[in-house]
Design a protein around this motif. Structure first.
Motif, PDB file in Angstrom:
ATOM      1  N   TRP A 179       0.836  -1.191   0.000  1.00 10.47           N
ATOM      2  CA  TRP A 179       0.000   0.000   0.000  1.00 10.47           C
ATOM      3  C   TRP A 179       0.881   1.256   0.000  1.00 10.47           C
ATOM      4  CZ3 TRP A 179      -1.397  -4.346   2.798  1.00 10.47           C
ATOM      5  CH2 TRP A 179      -2.671  -4.884   2.531  1.00 10.47           C
ATOM      6  N   HIS A 180       0.496   2.245  -0.803  1.00 10.12           N
ATOM      7  CA  HIS A 180       1.204   3.523  -0.858  1.00 10.12           C
ATOM      8  C   HIS A 180       0.281   4.610  -0.297  1.00 10.12           C
ATOM      9  CE1 HIS A 180       4.485   2.119  -3.651  1.00 10.12           C
ATOM     10  NE2 HIS A 180       3.575   1.162  -3.816  1.00 10.12           N
ATOM     11  N   PHE A 181       0.769   5.315   0.718  1.00  9.32           N
ATOM     12  CA  PHE A 181      -0.055   6.319   1.395  1.00  9.32           C
ATOM     13  C   PHE A 181       0.647   7.679   1.399  1.00  9.32           C
ATOM     14  CE2 PHE A 181      -1.186   2.369   3.862  1.00  9.32           C
ATOM     15  CZ  PHE A 181      -2.452   2.222   3.312  1.00  9.32           C
ATOM     16  N   LYS A 182      -0.173   8.720   1.537  1.00  6.27           N
ATOM     17  CA  LYS A 182       0.340  10.076   1.726  1.00  6.27           C
ATOM     18  C   LYS A 182       0.425  10.385   3.220  1.00  6.27           C
ATOM     19  CE  LYS A 182      -1.710  11.996  -2.502  1.00  6.27           C
ATOM     20  NZ  LYS A 182      -2.673  13.002  -3.053  1.00  6.27           N
ATOM     21  N   TYR A 183       1.594  10.843   3.652  1.00  5.03           N
ATOM     22  CA  TYR A 183       1.763  11.371   5.008  1.00  5.03           C
ATOM     23  C   TYR A 183       1.825  12.898   4.864  1.00  5.03           C
ATOM     24  CZ  TYR A 183       2.826   6.923   7.447  1.00  5.03           C
ATOM     25  OH  TYR A 183       2.758   5.674   8.007  1.00  5.03           O
ATOM     26  N   PRO A 184       0.722  13.606   5.131  1.00  2.40           N
ATOM     27  CA  PRO A 184       0.710  15.062   4.920  1.00  2.40           C
ATOM     28  C   PRO A 184       1.754  15.776   5.779  1.00  2.40           C
ATOM     29  CG  PRO A 184      -1.524  14.200   5.225  1.00  2.40           C
ATOM     30  CD  PRO A 184      -0.576  13.102   5.598  1.00  2.40           C
ATOM     31  N   LEU A 185       2.339  16.829   5.221  1.00  3.55           N
ATOM     32  CA  LEU A 185       3.288  17.632   5.986  1.00  3.55           C
ATOM     33  C   LEU A 185       2.524  18.494   6.994  1.00  3.55           C
ATOM     34  CD1 LEU A 185       5.784  18.792   3.208  1.00  3.55           C
ATOM     35  CD2 LEU A 185       5.970  16.837   4.758  1.00  3.55           C
ATOM     36  N   ALA A 186       3.155  18.721   8.131  1.00  4.30           N
ATOM     37  CA  ALA A 186       2.513  19.492   9.206  1.00  4.30           C
ATOM     38  C   ALA A 186       2.204  20.908   8.741  1.00  4.30           C
ATOM     39  CB  ALA A 186       3.424  19.528  10.433  1.00  4.30           C
ATOM     40  N   GLY A 187       1.026  21.365   9.130  1.00  3.12           N
ATOM     41  CA  GLY A 187       0.642  22.746   8.854  1.00  3.12           C
ATOM     42  C   GLY A 187       0.394  23.049   7.397  1.00  3.12           C
ATOM     43  N   GLY A 188       0.221  22.025   6.560  1.00  3.22           N
ATOM     44  CA  GLY A 188      -0.038  22.250   5.140  1.00  3.22           C
ATOM     45  C   GLY A 188       1.174  22.710   4.364  1.00  3.22           C
ATOM     46  N   GLU A 189       2.363  22.551   4.928  1.00  2.00           N
ATOM     47  CA  GLU A 189       3.596  22.991   4.265  1.00  2.00           C
ATOM     48  C   GLU A 189       3.779  22.251   2.939  1.00  2.00           C
ATOM     49  OE1 GLU A 189       8.349  23.568   5.383  1.00  2.00           O
ATOM     50  OE2 GLU A 189       6.869  23.090   6.918  1.00  2.00           O
ATOM     51  N   THR A 190       4.412  22.904   1.978  1.00  2.00           N
ATOM     52  CA  THR A 190       4.664  22.294   0.668  1.00  2.00           C
ATOM     53  C   THR A 190       6.155  22.367   0.334  1.00  2.00           C
ATOM     54  OG1 THR A 190       4.314  24.372  -0.517  1.00  2.00           O
ATOM     55  CG2 THR A 190       2.378  22.946  -0.174  1.00  2.00           C
ATOM     56  N   TYR A 191       6.548  21.605  -0.681  1.00  2.00           N
ATOM     57  CA  TYR A 191       7.925  21.630  -1.169  1.00  2.00           C
ATOM     58  C   TYR A 191       7.924  21.200  -2.622  1.00  2.00           C
ATOM     59  CZ  TYR A 191       8.096  16.483  -0.733  1.00  2.00           C
ATOM     60  OH  TYR A 191       7.867  15.135  -0.861  1.00  2.00           O
ATOM     61  N   THR A 192       9.006  21.484  -3.308  1.00  2.00           N
ATOM     62  CA  THR A 192       9.137  21.086  -4.714  1.00  2.00           C
ATOM     63  C   THR A 192       9.788  19.708  -4.762  1.00  2.00           C
ATOM     64  OG1 THR A 192       9.352  23.366  -5.430  1.00  2.00           O
ATOM     65  CG2 THR A 192      10.105  21.673  -6.952  1.00  2.00           C
ATOM     66  N   TYR A 193       9.054  18.755  -5.287  1.00  2.00           N
ATOM     67  CA  TYR A 193       9.541  17.374  -5.399  1.00  2.00           C
ATOM     68  C   TYR A 193      10.081  17.190  -6.808  1.00  2.00           C
ATOM     69  CZ  TYR A 193       9.465  12.263  -5.820  1.00  2.00           C
ATOM     70  OH  TYR A 193       9.797  10.956  -6.042  1.00  2.00           O
ATOM     71  N   GLU A 194      11.367  16.782  -6.919  1.00  2.00           N
ATOM     72  CA  GLU A 194      12.003  16.620  -8.233  1.00  2.00           C
ATOM     73  C   GLU A 194      12.650  15.250  -8.353  1.00  2.00           C
ATOM     74  OE1 GLU A 194      13.363  21.198  -9.315  1.00  2.00           O
ATOM     75  OE2 GLU A 194      14.862  19.721  -8.626  1.00  2.00           O
ATOM     76  N   GLU A 195      12.496  14.651  -9.547  1.00  2.00           N
ATOM     77  CA  GLU A 195      13.216  13.427  -9.900  1.00  2.00           C
ATOM     78  C   GLU A 195      14.159  13.750 -11.040  1.00  2.00           C
ATOM     79  OE1 GLU A 195      10.411  10.355 -10.759  1.00  2.00           O
ATOM     80  OE2 GLU A 195       9.623  10.275  -8.705  1.00  2.00           O
ATOM     81  N   LYS A 196      15.377  13.165 -10.981  1.00  2.00           N
ATOM     82  CA  LYS A 196      16.402  13.479 -11.977  1.00  2.00           C
ATOM     83  C   LYS A 196      16.957  12.201 -12.598  1.00  2.00           C
ATOM     84  CE  LYS A 196      17.805  17.634  -9.445  1.00  2.00           C
ATOM     85  NZ  LYS A 196      18.924  18.342  -8.763  1.00  2.00           N
ATOM     86  N   ASP A 197      17.489  12.326 -13.837  1.00  2.00           N
ATOM     87  CA  ASP A 197      18.128  11.180 -14.474  1.00  2.00           C
ATOM     88  C   ASP A 197      19.580  11.090 -14.019  1.00  2.00           C
ATOM     89  OD1 ASP A 197      19.542  13.098 -15.879  1.00  2.00           O
ATOM     90  OD2 ASP A 197      18.375  12.862 -17.720  1.00  2.00           O
ATOM     91  N   GLU A 198      20.310  10.149 -14.624  1.00  2.00           N
ATOM     92  CA  GLU A 198      21.698   9.911 -14.205  1.00  2.00           C
ATOM     93  C   GLU A 198      22.590  11.127 -14.431  1.00  2.00           C
ATOM     94  OE1 GLU A 198      23.004   6.450 -16.250  1.00  2.00           O
ATOM     95  OE2 GLU A 198      21.750   5.073 -15.093  1.00  2.00           O
ATOM     96  N   ASP A 199      22.216  11.960 -15.407  1.00  2.00           N
ATOM     97  CA  ASP A 199      23.038  13.137 -15.721  1.00  2.00           C
ATOM     98  C   ASP A 199      22.626  14.362 -14.920  1.00  2.00           C
ATOM     99  OD1 ASP A 199      24.466  11.702 -17.661  1.00  2.00           O
ATOM    100  OD2 ASP A 199      22.866  12.034 -19.131  1.00  2.00           O
ATOM    101  N   GLY A 200      21.641  14.189 -14.038  1.00  2.00           N
ATOM    102  CA  GLY A 200      21.207  15.304 -13.214  1.00  2.00           C
ATOM    103  C   GLY A 200      20.121  16.149 -13.816  1.00  2.00           C
ATOM    104  N   ASN A 201      19.580  15.722 -14.952  1.00  2.00           N
ATOM    105  CA  ASN A 201      18.505  16.476 -15.582  1.00  2.00           C
ATOM    106  C   ASN A 201      17.174  16.162 -14.911  1.00  2.00           C
ATOM    107  OD1 ASN A 201      20.266  17.508 -17.674  1.00  2.00           O
ATOM    108  ND2 ASN A 201      20.188  15.448 -18.575  1.00  2.00           N
ATOM    109  N   VAL A 202      16.384  17.182 -14.651  1.00  2.00           N
ATOM    110  CA  VAL A 202      15.088  16.990 -14.008  1.00  2.00           C
ATOM    111  C   VAL A 202      14.128  16.320 -14.987  1.00  2.00           C
ATOM    112  CG1 VAL A 202      13.103  18.138 -12.951  1.00  2.00           C
ATOM    113  CG2 VAL A 202      15.420  18.966 -12.487  1.00  2.00           C
TER     114      VAL A 202
END
Length: 1009
Positions: free
Chosen positions: A202-225
């Protein structure tokens, strides 16, 4: 008494076993020469509940071979037998018996009465495996049979516990263990079966406290987003959602840049009453794998072994969610209060392990539910809130109790532990410096790996059957618990009850003491209370069942004192720890305990350290390493000089035997059909050091035939008066007799060297080749002219040599095949003692006549060469054929002249004539220093024979192509079960050998034209 036509093992084995026991043949020191060296081997104690399986049969066959061999050599020998009390297994057997008979349950009858039932069962049924081992021929000293719950062994176990406790080597603590919810006890890793089952992730969301947000990035082997989004949660995957309630943190790897912005932040566990949702920190740890799943791992230290390590390293609270039955906890304060406490710990409030363990973080709606029902409810509730990302159907490895068959729960519980870090180094040094050698050498690497990374050893079990831990607890009263308000040095009733409330009713850890028995511990508690004011300092120390009974008894005593003011009514109640010791703890003392320690017995002095331990490699850590640590910690000596490890016995395809596969081989059924000797010889023949053990009924049947071959040779000797050897090495003049005496000497040297090096398979193979090949095939045939047509002197010599050779066969074979050899020994002559105590020979190279060996080897090679040529080109078996001698040196000429009649008869030759060259249509037969040929032009249809062989070769080529195609296909080799790949390789090897033989035959026919 003449030999019967055949050997009947079903009749002879029981009779011979009884005779050996009646004669005391297996007793310690039996047949020992004065001042002889000792040999001692300890049987790995089977469970008292057990029945003989192929692993037992293999293991004990090897032990018996060594024991019989050393005993016949005149060594002072002890094979120490015994059984293990097998805590869980025995308790389960007796509980099932009680249920079948309609008796009270264990809980209803109580500990004392239940243990009486166990001892009764042991007396009636506990000897089954002993009798089964006797059927196998095990030559243990059965008079010394030990049991790990015998009174003297029990005393040894308790003494060791007390001494190790007082040295600080044993302690009580809270750690994660394998918990069996059915038996409600901790169990060892060996009692856990990891089985692949259909599961979910099962995959669940654990919400961040206080509704805080952040930029989630995935990159390849060369560092490209490659992917970017704004998230207000961290994604967590789990196969056990019910454990989320006990999460203490979320961990990510330090190198995982995706979560760098939120490390140190808080996230919300997405389950439970919304107003009381807990926030837990996001932390860094090396454990998470950034490439697996989301790379973020929920940390539930009280219910997962990996999480336990993370929580321990990072000071994360570990919340226990379940009770001993695997149900969600129903104790404690309301969830709102418990969650508030836990939230304080998450945000920096100090905490103790006891405080955390007391908290129940299971919300009211889940309390008391079975863990799997709670899982369903948790998933449904999270999904209803929209916080479930996805669910994957996937196979998972799940731990099951090997006896209970229920899912094992990692559980944080209070247990007793050996602080192995304090006793492990001597056990490592003993193998490093060679005082103890492990075979095969690969076992040493495993041994070092385990011990160099050793964890504390959990030695307590929540059972009734076993060695009860020698620790008693008392109510945690202290002098500071009360005040003498009147200052008169005595306590009045009010002060007494104040003491009761503080020391007994409050949830305080009880004080405890360790001693071998109640008398010993009573003195320790008396010392504790001697400093208390009057009248408490004179309290009687009494033993009660448990803490609840102690509190009740203490209150009752105080109430009575309030009425009559009689201080003799005051008591200090103590109760014994209800747990028992892990059976591996008691069996870890098996070497010294069975020899009488702690008493300084003659047996302990004589046989310890023991010589060799033969055991399965699967218990190298659980038993062998622990025996090393324990003996060195207790008596400062290694328990054995050599450890011989073997693998599991598998079926003929190399598959593990199991009832579900239907491939289990029952050794007792094999003994019923083929006799114990056939099974034993098979076991010995496959016992290559470190080798895979594949057992098939066809092999056993083959070695039953080997016994028949020996029996027939003995009958031939008996019919020709070649029996009754006095053991003296005979003098021989006939070349054949000199040759067989030399071959006997050679095999004796080979067998001794093999057994000395624990190469049981080499010993068995050498004896098989000698007895079947040299004696039963060649010598019996070679002797016939001497016995039937020789002069009186030659006949008498041959009778003496044959009688001696047959006896040597029996002696050398006896350790492996004791029953048939003892039967022949007792029938073929009048003996001073049984074969089990016959003198093992020491003769050697001085008996080898090189000239006779060379001559008879030459004659045998010529006969075999002719036979092989005939078979290859399909010459009719019964047809006598001519042979042409092309050339021969002086030794060859002499060998031919001396053995012409034998060669002609055994190779089915009607004549041997010299010629300068081979005639057309002949195939050559080379031997050392000579060449012969076999003219076939008038004997076989060469063209038809070539066609027959070519057709066979063509058919074989198709089979070979298919097999090679499969094995050259990487997908087949990688994906097919290992046993299927091994079978294909074995088939290929057989077909290639067959191909080579056909090609050799065609090459021979090509010589003819």
């Amino acid at each position: 008494m003449a030999l019967e036509k055949t050997f009947d093992p079903s009749e002879a084995e029981a009779r011979l076993s009884a005779a050996w026991e009646a004669a005391g043949a297996f007793r310690a020191g039996a047949n020992a020469r004065p001042g002889a060296e000792t040999f001692c081997v300890m049987i790995p104690p089977p469970n008292v509940t057990g029945s003989l399986h192929v692993g037992h049969a293999f293991n004990n066959t090897l032990q018996d071979i060594l024991t019989r061999w050393h005993r016949m050599r005149g060594h002072d020998t002890l094979w120490q037998p015994g059984t293990d009390h097998a805590g869980i297994a025995t308790q389960l057997v007796v509980e099932r018996q009680l249920a079948r008979e309609g008796n009270e349950t264990r809980a209803q009858m109580g500990r004392e009465k239940f243990l009486e039932k166990v001892w009764k069962w042991k007396a009636e049924s506990g000897g089954n495996i002993r009798n089964q081992l006797k059927r196998l021929g095990a030559s243990c000293d059965w008079d010394r049979e030990a049991f790990t719950m015998d009174a003297n062994f029990h005393d040894a176990v308790i003494k060791v516990f007390v001494e190790m406790y007082r040295k600080g080597l044993i302690y009580r603590g809270k750690r994660l263990v394998n918990w069996d919810p059915h038996f409600e006890t901790a169990i060892s890793d060996l009692e856990v079966e990891n089985i692949e089952v259909a599961g979910h992730m099962w995959h669940f969301k654990y919400p961040l406290a206080g509704g805080e947000t952040y930029t989630y990035e995935e990159k390849d082997e060369d560092g490209n987003v490659t992917f970017r989004e704004t998230r207000d949660y961290i994604s967590i995957a789990t196969t056990r959602p019910e454990t989320m309630l006990g999460d203490g943190a979320v961990a990510v790897h330090p190198s995982d840049t995706r979560y760098a912005p939120i490390v140190g932040k808080l996230c919300e566990i997405p389950v439970g009453p919304k107003e009381h949702r807990r926030l837990i920190p996001i932390i860094l740890d090396d454990y998470p794998d950034p490439t697996f799943g989301s790379g973020a791992v929920k940390i539930t230290g009280a219910h997962d072994f990996n999480d336990y390590g993370v929580a321990s390293r990072n000071g994360i609270p570990m919340y226990r969610l379940m009770d001993t039955r695997g149900q969600m906890r129903a104790d404690g304060a309301p969830y709102a209060e418990e969650a508030a406490k836990a939230q304080g710990f998450a945000t920096g409030a100090p905490f103790t392990v006891a405080e955390v363990d007391a908290i129940n973080l299971v919300p009211e709606e889940y309390r008391g539910l079975d863990r799997f029902e709670a899982r369903k409810r948790v998933v449904a509730d999270i999904d209803a809130e929209g916080l479930m990302i996805q669910v994957e159907d996937k196979p998972i490895m799940q731990p099951f109790g090997d006896r209970s068959k229920v899912v094992i729960e990692p559980m944080l519980t209070d247990q007793w532990f050996v602080d192995t870090a304090k006793i492990v180094e001597p056990a490592l040094d003993a193998v490093r410096d060679g005082r103890t050698k492990i075979l095969p050498e690969s076992g040493e690497k495993v041994y070092f790996h385990w011990l160099e990374n050793i964890e504390p050893w959990c030695i307590s079990r929540q059972l009734w059957w076993g060695h009860q831990i020698p620790v008693w607890y008392g109510l945690g009263i202290q002098p500071t618990d009360f005040a003498d308000d009147e200052g008169d040095g005595e306590l009045d009733e009010v002060e007494m009850f104040s003491l009761l409330l503080k020391g007994a009713v409050e949830n305080r850890d009880p004080t405890h003491h360790c001693a071998p028995d109640f008398e010993g511990v009573e003195a320790l508690f008396r010392k504790d209370i001697s400093g208390l004011p009057t009248p408490l300092h004179a309290c009687r120390v009494v033993e009660v069942a448990d803490k609840a009974a102690a509190t009740e008894a203490f209150a009752a005593a105080l109430a009575r004192y309030e009425v009559d003011q009689d201080p003799t009514h005051l008591i200090y109640p103590v109760w014994r720890d209800a747990d028992v010791l892990d059976t591996w703890f008691s069996s870890g003392l098996w070497p010294i305990g069975t020899l009488g320690w702690p008493a300084h017995t003659p047996e302990l002095k004589k046989y310890f350290p023991t010589s060799v331990l033969i055991t399965g490699q699967d218990i190298l850590f659980f038993w062998v390493a622990r025996m090393m640590m324990m003996q060195l910690a207790v008596v400062n000596e290694v328990p054995f000089h050599t450890v011989y490890l073997h693998q599991l016995v598998r079926d003929e395809k190399g598959e593990k035997m199991s009832k579900t596969r239907g491939n289990v081989i029952d050794p007792l059924e094999i003994v019923d059909v083929y006799g114990a000797d056939a099974l034993r010889f098979t076991m010995a023949q496959m016992a290559a050091i470190g080798g895979v053990l594949k057992l098939s009924e066809d092999r056993i049947k083959g070695y039953r035939n080997f016994g028949t071959k020996l029996w027939n040779a003995a009958r031939f000797a008996e019919m020709n008066g070649a029996v009754g050897s006095d053991g003296a090495i005979p003098t021989a003049t006939a070349t054949v007799n000199k040759w067989i005496i030399g071959e006997t000497a050679k095999v004796r040297i080979e067998v001794d060297a093999a057994l000395e090096a624990f190469r049981f398979n080499d010993a068995a193979n050498a004896l098989y080749a000698f007895v079947w090949g040299k004696v039963c095939d060649w010598y019996v045939e070679f002797s016939k002219p001497l016995l039937m047509d020789g002069d009186d002197a030659t006949k008498a010599e041959t009778q003496k040599v044959m009688a001696w050779v047959i006896d040597q066969c029996l002696i050398l074979l006896h350790p492996i095949m004791p029953f048939i050899t003892e039967e022949l020994w007792g029938t073929l002559g009048s003996r001073a003692k049984m074969l089990v105590h016959a003198d093992w020979p020491t003769y050697g190279a001085e008996l080898v006549d090189e000239a006779a060996m060379a001559e008879m080897t030459w004659a045998i090679s010529l006969i075999e060469g002719i036979r092989s040529a005939r078979a290859q080109v399909n010459v009719p078996v019964g047809l006598k054929v001519p042979v042409i001698q092309l050339q021969a040196d002086e030794a060859g000429q002499a060998a031919l002249a001396n053995n012409r009649a034998l060669i002609e008869r055994l190779a089915r030759i009607d004549s041997i004539t010299p010629a300068a060259e081979a005639p057309k249509g002949a195939i050559t037969i080379p031997v050392a220093g000579a060449a012969f040929c076999l003219p076939l032009a008038e004997i076989i249809d060469i063209g038809a024979e070539k066609a027959r062989l070519a057709k066979g070769l063509e058919k074989l080529a198709k089979e070979l192509s298919g097999l090679r195609g499969r094995l050259n296909n990487p997908k087949f080799v990688e994906s097919a079960p290992p046993e299927v790949v091994d079978e294909a390789r074995a088939n290929l090897a057989l077909r290639e050998e067959e191909e080579a033989q056909i090609k050799a035959a065609l090459d021979r026919l090509a010589e003819i034209g």
